[in-house]
Design an enzyme around this catalytic site. Structure first.
Site, PDB file in Angstrom:
ATOM      1  N   SER A 300      20.175  26.308   1.374  1.00 13.36           N
ATOM      2  CA  SER A 300      20.791  25.729   2.198  1.00 13.36           C
ATOM      3  C   SER A 300      21.792  26.293   3.267  1.00 13.36           C
ATOM      4  O   SER A 300      21.355  27.007   4.047  1.00 13.36           O
ATOM      5  CB  SER A 300      21.573  24.402   1.454  1.00 13.36           C
ATOM      6  OG  SER A 300      22.292  23.603   2.179  1.00 13.36           O
ATOM      7  N   ASP A 311      17.916  36.086  12.952  1.00 10.14           N
ATOM      8  CA  ASP A 311      17.134  35.454  13.973  1.00 10.14           C
ATOM      9  C   ASP A 311      17.723  36.291  15.301  1.00 10.14           C
ATOM     10  O   ASP A 311      17.237  36.414  16.475  1.00 10.14           O
ATOM     11  CB  ASP A 311      17.487  33.976  14.434  1.00 10.14           C
ATOM     12  CG  ASP A 311      16.199  33.411  13.541  1.00 10.14           C
ATOM     13  OD1 ASP A 311      15.295  34.074  12.916  1.00 10.14           O
ATOM     14  OD2 ASP A 311      16.246  32.106  13.627  1.00 10.14           O
ATOM     15  N   LYS A 325      15.668  25.236   1.280  1.00 11.03           N
ATOM     16  CA  LYS A 325      16.240  24.022   1.526  1.00 11.03           C
ATOM     17  C   LYS A 325      16.576  23.714   2.978  1.00 11.03           C
ATOM     18  O   LYS A 325      17.866  24.282   3.219  1.00 11.03           O
ATOM     19  CB  LYS A 325      17.281  23.620   0.448  1.00 11.03           C
ATOM     20  CG  LYS A 325      17.964  22.250   0.552  1.00 11.03           C
ATOM     21  CD  LYS A 325      19.048  22.042  -0.086  1.00 11.03           C
ATOM     22  CE  LYS A 325      19.867  20.544  -0.177  1.00 11.03           C
ATOM     23  NZ  LYS A 325      20.176  20.435   1.379  1.00 11.03           N
TER      24      LYS A 325
END
Length: 536
Positions: A300, A311, A325
């Site tokens: 999460s 990224d 998740k």
């Protein structure tokens, strides 16, 4: 019209209105069938509520309909995703406390051995310290409730000791051979989500985040300032086994590492319009080598932080593929005092990846995913990682990254299977390590006073052959199998774990991680990576 004429006319007018109402009511649909009229129609109950009402009023035996309702709700949720859950009233307070970052109680850590509640540590500055409790004390009674030797459970003790701040609880304590009654005034006990924060090496800081609660960002920034003052130029963040928590905590921490205006994550759902979360301010550590440790227990909010760093090519992700998740829940309070956490959207990190792993094969298959990874070999071999999403995602610099379930690390660290032999697993499951460390510490407290801090302890304490043999004798009484066939690798693990848990007795989680990290392959690799990074 005069008052006298009005008094005469009113009864006649009311009679006419009443008669007209009775006539219209007779003509309305349902007037002869027992049904309700359109003017006074009651909202129809669904069949689920109708069945529960009939069971409550007509069933031959007395039934607890609260239990039926809970089972019915949980049955419905089985047809949704695995993270839409019902929280019954009895569990809601504990669930909320875990995320609030504090609870109201007396401020101790305890364990239960041989039906006896032992005080493992006393939280500094808390109510128990003020009342004079010490590590090694045994709690025999809470109020009038005898708890020693009474099949006591952790939940029962927690309920007895916790209560509103400023309320008083009376405890009967055994210290050595002397019993005494200690009255403790409860208070608000902070629960930090930073398990450890220290200098891993000259110029390199280390922060272990256990969860993302309401206080995590403030705790994190406090640690960052302390490390900065200690000369930190490079940083390792440990998110292993961090199950997540509040999105806000993760995005605010990410903001400390990324330039202003960068996308951190966005959410989107069927009835949930896209919402972007971007960096808003200059961060404290936008320059400097950064490594983040992850494993299959990182979920999460942990995945959001690690994914944003990956990224944007801001740091190196080291470890194993994260849990996967990527669903957003909103919590709705229910009239019965419970709550429903309902999935309303998905998380997407800057490259466009959804980090949620598939759940179309049902909850059981979803729950077995980590075991399946182990059996498939993914936890020990990077080439065995199954990529379920073949879309070519790219980082800011154009590097290929993968979606379809969690964050795949840049540098893979295999799971150490040698640490989980039958003998070692029995020691973990029986709490043999923790119970021995507690007993040894409480009987040798004077010896431990020579260590000034965790760093001194890590450098100078040794699990001597005598301590090791004492532990093995203790393990034998704990019915641990295979003690006559302990391998050299197992002996190293046993000595390392004993030392770490001794450190925990002295310096809590800070001491534990500073000790155990000294021989941790992932931490060693992270240190190697950030120290080799000359550009950041």
């Amino acid at each position: 019209m005069s008052n006298r004429k009005l008094n005469v006319f009113l009864p006649f007018l009311m009679a006419v209105v009443l008669a007209l109402g009775m006539f219209l009511g007779h003509k309305m649909p349902g007037s002869n069938t027992g049904g309700t009229t359109v003017f006074f129609a009651k909202p129809k109950n669904g069949p689920l509520q109708e069945v529960l009402d009939l069971i409550k009023t007509k069933y031959v035996d007395t039934i607890n309909t609260d239990n039926l309702q809970q089972e019915a709700i949980e049955g419905m949720l089985l047809h949704l995703d695995p993270h839409s859950v019902y929280i019954p009233p009895s569990q809601l307070q504990q669930v909320n406390e875990d995320l609030d970052g504090n609870f109201q109680g007396i401020g101790i850590e305890f364990n239960i051995t041989a039906d006896t509640v032992n005080v493992v540590s006393v939280i500094s500055g808390g109510p128990s310290e003020a009342a004079g409790l010490q590590t090694g004390d045994k709690i025999l009674k809470v109020g009038d409730s005898l708890i020693a030797g009474n099949n006591v459970t952790t939940d029962k003790i927690r309920k007895l000791l916790r209560g509103p701040a400023d309320s008083e609880v009376s405890t009967t304590i055994l210290r050595g051979t002397k019993q005494s009654v200690v009255k403790i005034k409860r208070g608000v006990i902070p629960v930090t989500s930073i398990d450890a924060s220290y200098m891993l090496a000259p110029g390199v800081g280390y922060i272990k985040i256990s969860k993302f609660s309401a206080t995590t960002f403030d705790d994190f920034m406090k640690s960052m300032r302390e490390l900065h003052d200690a000369g930190m130029k490079k940083l390792v963040i440990d998110l292993r086994q961090n199950p997540g928590g509040f999105l806000d905590a993760a995005t605010r921490i990410a903001d400390e590492f990324l330039d202003e205006g960068k996308l951190i994550v966005y959410t989107k759902g069927k009835d949930f319009p896209r919402t972007d979360y971007k960096t808003k301010r200059p961060g404290m550590f936008e320059k400097g080598a950064l490594a983040i440790l992850t494993d299959e227990g990182s979920a999460s909010a942990s995945e959001i932080l690690a994914g944003a760093i990956q990224d944007h090519d801001r740091g190196t992700i080291i470890g194993r593929r994260t849990f996967g998740k990527g669903l957003v829940q909103e919590q709705y309070d229910l009239d019965n005092g419970g709550a429903l956490r309902l999935t309303v959207a998905r998380y997407y990190i800057p490259s466009g990846r959804s980090i949620q792993k598939p759940y179309g094969n049902g909850h059981d298959a979803y729950d077995e995913d980590i075991n399946d990874r182990f059996n498939h070999g993914e936890l020990v071999n990077k080439d065995s990682i199954r990529i379920t999403d073949t879309v070519p995602y790219r980082t800011a610099s154009g590097r290929r990254v993968y979606g379809g379930g969690g964050i795949t690390p840049d540098i893979f660290i295999p799971f150490d299977t040698s640490r989980f032999s039958t003998t070692l697993m029995a020691m973990y499951s029986h709490n043999t390590f923790s119970n021995f460390a507690y007993r040894y510490y409480t009987t040798h407290q004077a010896m431990f006073k020579q260590y000034k801090d965790a760093q001194d302890f890590v450098k100078n304490f040794e699990t001597t052959p005598a301590i090791y043999q004492e532990f093995m004798s203790f393990a034998k009484t704990d019915s641990v199998p295979g003690l006559n066939k302990v391998t050299a690798r197992e002996e190293i693990e046993i000595k390392s774990r004993i030392k770490a848990l001794m450190a925990r007795q002295l310096y809590r989680t800070e001491g534990f991680y500073e000790t155990i990290n000294a021989n941790d392959p992932a931490v060693k690799k992270a240190l190697e990576v950030v120290e080799a990074d000359k550009e950041k």
